[in-house]
Motif scaffolding. Structure first.
Motif, PDB file in Angstrom:
ATOM      1  N   MET A  19      36.315 -10.496  13.162  1.00 53.69           N
ATOM      2  CA  MET A  19      36.251  -9.537  12.066  1.00 53.69           C
ATOM      3  C   MET A  19      36.512 -10.232  10.738  1.00 53.69           C
ATOM      4  O   MET A  19      37.341 -11.135  10.654  1.00 53.69           O
ATOM      5  N   CYS A  20      35.762  -9.801   9.728  1.00 56.70           N
ATOM      6  CA  CYS A  20      35.954 -10.305   8.368  1.00 56.70           C
ATOM      7  C   CYS A  20      36.089  -9.095   7.444  1.00 56.70           C
ATOM      8  O   CYS A  20      35.708  -7.990   7.806  1.00 56.70           O
ATOM      9  N   TYR A  21      36.630  -9.332   6.265  1.00 55.67           N
ATOM     10  CA  TYR A  21      36.924  -8.221   5.357  1.00 55.67           C
ATOM     11  C   TYR A  21      36.471  -8.566   3.951  1.00 55.67           C
ATOM     12  O   TYR A  21      36.639  -9.696   3.491  1.00 55.67           O
ATOM     13  N   SER A  74      26.757  -1.895   3.558  1.00 52.68           N
ATOM     14  CA  SER A  74      27.959  -2.709   3.382  1.00 52.68           C
ATOM     15  C   SER A  74      29.193  -1.957   3.835  1.00 52.68           C
ATOM     16  O   SER A  74      29.377  -0.791   3.515  1.00 52.68           O
ATOM     17  N   GLU A  75      30.026  -2.682   4.584  1.00 61.25           N
ATOM     18  CA  GLU A  75      31.308  -2.129   5.026  1.00 61.25           C
ATOM     19  C   GLU A  75      32.405  -3.054   4.526  1.00 61.25           C
ATOM     20  O   GLU A  75      32.149  -4.226   4.230  1.00 61.25           O
ATOM     21  N   ILE A  76      33.651  -2.551   4.466  1.00 61.11           N
ATOM     22  CA  ILE A  76      34.742  -3.438   4.065  1.00 61.11           C
ATOM     23  C   ILE A  76      35.204  -4.290   5.246  1.00 61.11           C
ATOM     24  O   ILE A  76      35.948  -5.236   5.077  1.00 61.11           O
ATOM     25  N   GLN A  77      34.786  -3.946   6.451  1.00 64.21           N
ATOM     26  CA  GLN A  77      35.052  -4.822   7.591  1.00 64.21           C
ATOM     27  C   GLN A  77      33.792  -4.959   8.434  1.00 64.21           C
ATOM     28  O   GLN A  77      33.010  -4.021   8.551  1.00 64.21           O
ATOM     29  N   PHE A  78      33.568  -6.132   8.960  1.00 65.86           N
ATOM     30  CA  PHE A  78      32.359  -6.408   9.722  1.00 65.86           C
ATOM     31  C   PHE A  78      32.613  -7.685  10.514  1.00 65.86           C
ATOM     32  O   PHE A  78      33.530  -8.449  10.200  1.00 65.86           O
ATOM     33  N   GLU A  79      31.798  -7.887  11.537  1.00 69.05           N
ATOM     34  CA  GLU A  79      31.983  -9.110  12.316  1.00 69.05           C
ATOM     35  C   GLU A  79      31.054 -10.209  11.815  1.00 69.05           C
ATOM     36  O   GLU A  79      30.008  -9.934  11.221  1.00 69.05           O
ATOM     37  N   GLN A  80      31.469 -11.429  12.050  1.00 65.60           N
ATOM     38  CA  GLN A  80      30.590 -12.576  11.840  1.00 65.60           C
ATOM     39  C   GLN A  80      30.659 -13.465  13.072  1.00 65.60           C
ATOM     40  O   GLN A  80      31.635 -13.419  13.824  1.00 65.60           O
ATOM     41  N   VAL A  81      29.619 -14.240  13.260  1.00 65.54           N
ATOM     42  CA  VAL A  81      29.690 -15.318  14.245  1.00 65.54           C
ATOM     43  C   VAL A  81      29.350 -16.599  13.505  1.00 65.54           C
ATOM     44  O   VAL A  81      28.274 -16.738  12.931  1.00 65.54           O
ATOM     45  N   GLU A  82      30.321 -17.482  13.476  1.00 65.97           N
ATOM     46  CA  GLU A  82      30.149 -18.777  12.838  1.00 65.97           C
ATOM     47  C   GLU A  82      29.727 -19.762  13.921  1.00 65.97           C
ATOM     48  O   GLU A  82      30.129 -19.621  15.074  1.00 65.97           O
ATOM     49  N   GLY A  83      28.938 -20.727  13.542  1.00 63.78           N
ATOM     50  CA  GLY A  83      28.609 -21.791  14.490  1.00 63.78           C
ATOM     51  C   GLY A  83      28.929 -23.126  13.858  1.00 63.78           C
ATOM     52  O   GLY A  83      28.805 -23.282  12.639  1.00 63.78           O
ATOM     53  N   GLN A 124      28.281   3.501  11.029  1.00 66.78           N
ATOM     54  CA  GLN A 124      28.372   4.014  12.405  1.00 66.78           C
ATOM     55  C   GLN A 124      29.244   3.134  13.298  1.00 66.78           C
ATOM     56  O   GLN A 124      29.850   3.625  14.247  1.00 66.78           O
ATOM     57  N   PHE A 125      29.324   1.849  12.999  1.00 65.88           N
ATOM     58  CA  PHE A 125      29.977   0.927  13.927  1.00 65.88           C
ATOM     59  C   PHE A 125      31.449   1.225  14.157  1.00 65.88           C
ATOM     60  O   PHE A 125      31.945   1.113  15.260  1.00 65.88           O
ATOM     61  N   TRP A 126      32.161   1.605  13.094  1.00 66.01           N
ATOM     62  CA  TRP A 126      33.614   1.779  13.252  1.00 66.01           C
ATOM     63  C   TRP A 126      34.028   3.230  13.070  1.00 66.01           C
ATOM     64  O   TRP A 126      35.175   3.522  12.805  1.00 66.01           O
ATOM     65  N   LYS A 127      33.058   4.144  13.225  1.00 67.70           N
ATOM     66  CA  LYS A 127      33.345   5.558  13.034  1.00 67.70           C
ATOM     67  C   LYS A 127      33.888   6.204  14.304  1.00 67.70           C
ATOM     68  O   LYS A 127      34.450   7.295  14.248  1.00 67.70           O
ATOM     69  N   ASN A 128      33.685   5.565  15.445  1.00 66.32           N
ATOM     70  CA  ASN A 128      34.092   6.132  16.732  1.00 66.32           C
ATOM     71  C   ASN A 128      33.452   7.476  17.024  1.00 66.32           C
ATOM     72  O   ASN A 128      34.095   8.369  17.571  1.00 66.32           O
ATOM     73  N   ASP A 129      32.202   7.617  16.664  1.00 66.89           N
ATOM     74  CA  ASP A 129      31.475   8.842  16.979  1.00 66.89           C
ATOM     75  C   ASP A 129      30.800   8.649  18.335  1.00 66.89           C
ATOM     76  O   ASP A 129      29.909   7.812  18.490  1.00 66.89           O
ATOM     77  N   LEU A 130      31.254   9.443  19.324  1.00 66.48           N
ATOM     78  CA  LEU A 130      30.743   9.245  20.685  1.00 66.48           C
ATOM     79  C   LEU A 130      29.246   9.503  20.797  1.00 66.48           C
ATOM     80  O   LEU A 130      28.574   8.941  21.651  1.00 66.48           O
TER      81      LEU A 130
END
Ligand code: PHE
Length: 344
Positions: free
Chosen positions: A198-200, A209-218, A332-338
């Motif tokens: 997670m990044c912020y 745009s969200e204030i939190q999101f994931e990244q994958v670094e290589g 939608q990603f962090w809203k927890n809407d089933l």
């Protein structure tokens, strides 16, 4: 028949009559102690044995045993009948059809973000990259300075973040500081790693745009790592994730911690009805920033830039997931809407 024996027979008749009148469990219990108990009538009647002339004792004893067995079995039957009655009553009051199919228990599942992350790990694992976990709470030094961004470097504007009340401690704005942690753990040996997490960023929240999101670094470091390795790795990745005929386009870009720096686009299938919207009419879609690790960063990580070189890339799996599944709102990603989560 002697009186005492006749009395036993009468006792039986009386007891059976009373037993019939017992309407519930407590009445049954009272009856049992009245007739069959330690101080019950049956015991009492047995006590009269001594009054009986010896010639009649046998007949009395036999009759006693018969009455005792008769009362005991009548009592057992009455208790069983009472239980049966209760069961029937409760079945009638709360009907239960045990032949109905059971109610399904809803099974949980993995979050779509987790699923895509795992897909990404699997692809890079096949190319020899290990997963390296790195902290989300960072210091300014690792998030910026060691990545070649001194205080007041204008590039910091791209990564406005959340600062904690402890000076110099912040929520990481990208997974790139993890590069420093990997290098310091593995230098001077070659390494290939992906760093998810997670990044912020301090951003106005919108559909993109969200204030939190994931990244994958290589990160790959070793004796002759070149830009061609970077291109090959990224192309192989894009084709595994998005389809075997994806074309990859490389544009030059700028990041303080890579030199040269690039941005990577993939072509989007023209027959996808969303192609125009996703690619803003260009047919190309940006999936990551990347480049050759800057010599200063290699040095900060403990490597000798004259002996080794490396490439690094960073991508946002949420963006990639949105493309893959045509999700139009990153919130939608962090809203927890089933209703959303249940679709994957
Ligand atoms: N950290 C950069 C970002 O968040 C992406 C990047 C990673 C670019 C690694 C180059 C190398 O935008």
């Amino acid at each position: 028949m002697a009186d005492a024996t006749a009395e036993l027979t009468a006792l039986e008749a009386r007891a059976l009559e009373e037993l019939k009148a017992c309407a519930d469990e407590s009445a049954l219990r009272a009856w049992s102690s009245r007739y069959l108990g330690e101080k019950g009538q049956l015991k009492l009647a047995f006590g009269r044995m001594k009054e009986i002339p010896p010639a009649e004792k046998k007949a009395f004893g036999q009759e006693f045993n018969r009455v005792k067995t008769s009362l005991e079995s009548a009592y057992e039957q009455a208790v069983a009948a009472d239980k049966e009655r209760k069961l029937l009553a409760s079945l009638e009051a709360n009907p239960l059809d045990v032949t109905l199919p059971g109610r399904p228990v809803p099974a949980g599942g993995l979050h779509v973000a987790t699923k895509v992350m795992r897909e990404i790990y699997a692809i890079f694992a096949d190319m020899g990259f290990q997963v390296f976990r790195s902290r989300e709470v960072e210091d300014d030094e690792t998030n910026f300075e060691l990545l070649n961004m001194p205080p007041h470097h204008p590039a910091r504007d791209m990564w406005d973040t959340f600062h904690t009340t402890t000076p110099g401690v912040l929520l990481r704005t990208h997974t790139s500081p993890g590069q420093i942690h990997v290098m310091r753990q593995f230098a001077p040996n070659p390494v290939r790693a992906v760093l998810p997490g997670m990044c912020y960023r301090h951003e106005a929240v919108s559909t993109r745009s969200e204030i939190q999101f994931e990244q994958v670094e290589g990160l790959a470091i070793g004796p002759d790592v070149t830009m061609a390795d970077l291109k090959g790795t990224i192309t192989a990745f894009a084709r595994r994730l998005f389809g075997a005929d994806r074309q990859v386009r490389i544009r030059s870009s700028y990041f303080p911690f890579t030199e040269p720096s690039i941005e990577v686009d993939i072509d989007w299938p023209k027959d996808d009805p969303n192609a125009d919207r996703l690619t803003k009419g260009t047919g190309w879609l940006e999936i990551m920033g990347a480049g050759m690790v800057h010599p200063t960063v290699l040095k900060n990580g403990g490597y000798d830039p004259d002996k080794v070189s490396g490439f690094a890339f960073g991508m946002g799996p949420q963006r990639i997931t949105m493309l893959k599944y045509a999700i139009d709102d990153i919130r939608q990603f962090w809203k927890n809407d089933l209703r959303f989560l249940g679709q994957f």
